[in-house]
Scaffold this motif. Sequence first.
Motif, PDB file in Angstrom:
ATOM      1  N   SER A 120       5.553   1.872   9.663  1.00 37.04           N
ATOM      2  CA  SER A 120       6.110   1.544   8.349  1.00 37.04           C
ATOM      3  C   SER A 120       5.329   2.238   7.242  1.00 37.04           C
ATOM      4  CB  SER A 120       6.067   0.024   8.140  1.00 37.04           C
ATOM      5  OG  SER A 120       4.712  -0.412   8.043  1.00 37.04           O
ATOM      6  N   PHE A 121       5.779   2.015   6.004  1.00 39.00           N
ATOM      7  CA  PHE A 121       5.036   2.526   4.862  1.00 39.00           C
ATOM      8  C   PHE A 121       3.793   1.682   4.589  1.00 39.00           C
ATOM      9  CE2 PHE A 121       9.241   4.258   3.053  1.00 39.00           C
ATOM     10  CZ  PHE A 121       9.031   5.488   3.649  1.00 39.00           C
ATOM     11  N   THR A 196       7.124   0.422  -0.633  1.00 36.15           N
ATOM     12  CA  THR A 196       8.089   1.377  -1.182  1.00 36.15           C
ATOM     13  C   THR A 196       7.995   1.440  -2.700  1.00 36.15           C
ATOM     14  OG1 THR A 196       9.621   0.992   0.658  1.00 36.15           O
ATOM     15  CG2 THR A 196      10.528   1.975  -1.330  1.00 36.15           C
ATOM     16  N   GLU A 245      12.764   3.188   4.861  1.00 37.63           N
ATOM     17  CA  GLU A 245      11.835   2.634   5.841  1.00 37.63           C
ATOM     18  C   GLU A 245      12.571   1.947   6.986  1.00 37.63           C
ATOM     19  OE1 GLU A 245       7.669   0.076   5.714  1.00 37.63           O
ATOM     20  OE2 GLU A 245       9.092  -0.094   4.063  1.00 37.63           O
ATOM     21  N   PRO A 266       9.168   6.800   7.794  1.00 32.55           N
ATOM     22  CA  PRO A 266       7.742   6.762   8.144  1.00 32.55           C
ATOM     23  C   PRO A 266       7.406   7.290   9.529  1.00 32.55           C
ATOM     24  CG  PRO A 266       8.673   4.544   7.974  1.00 32.55           C
ATOM     25  CD  PRO A 266       9.649   5.489   7.347  1.00 32.55           C
TER      26      PRO A 266
END
Length: 268
Positions: A120-121, A196, A245, A266
């Motif tokens: 993930s971010f 985000t 994402e 990501p």
Amino acid sequence: KLKKDIANPVFYCPEMLREGETASRDIWITRHVFLSYDSSNHVDIGEYISEIYPNGRKISRYTFEELETLKLARNTYFGLRVSFFNEIHRICNAKDVNISHVMHLLGLDPLIGDHYNDVSFGFGGYCLPKDINELDLSVIGYHEVIPVISNITRSNDSHIEFHAKRIIEMSGNTKTIVFYGVGFKKGSSNITNSATVRIITKLLTETDKEIKVIDSTNTNFSTGDTRVKHISEREIEDGDMIVTEWDEKYVHSLISDKQNCIVYHPKI
């Protein structure tokens, strides 16, 4: 029923529940119920709670301190796990190793498992950042050093920075970057500590890019910058860069008839 037997009852439930309509569902599917209460009034609250569940649940009693530590430790572990897999992704990226293969093989190990390991971010929301910080600060005055826990937030911050930098590099001369979803998790209307949103803020600070947002659950999202605009899926244009994402495959379907669009996820 409790109000009849206890004068001025006070009940506190830590936010171990997910948000939205899933909150009530979580109550019913839970495997364990942990309680802490003052029994000086000679009332066993556990007996009342057990009546709520039609099929019964294991009701266990612990001290307030034990359950507070449990709650903080659980969310801290989730943040640690997210950060761990995100760092593995960065290692694979640096060494040009297939991240999907590595994640799959890690998941085959029963001691690791294949759950909660999506790249993930970075983590966000109300609970994880707050509880990680609270657990870290809880040892002040006890002369304890907890370097792993103390550096989880630092790891998360560096990962968000990593993706912001890559998005800037990959966007090149692209004038418009479209963010598909801004909540801290898929389908969430909560943008608190959203990775985000933090990336968007950095892009607005360091570039002159126009930012467009597609998110039906966060239609009121605003940064105060006039370069940020809300659009619908059909308003994606040729040459846009789309950052998401959660919905990589779906986003690709949205641009099937577009020219020169870039999709950033990501896992890339």
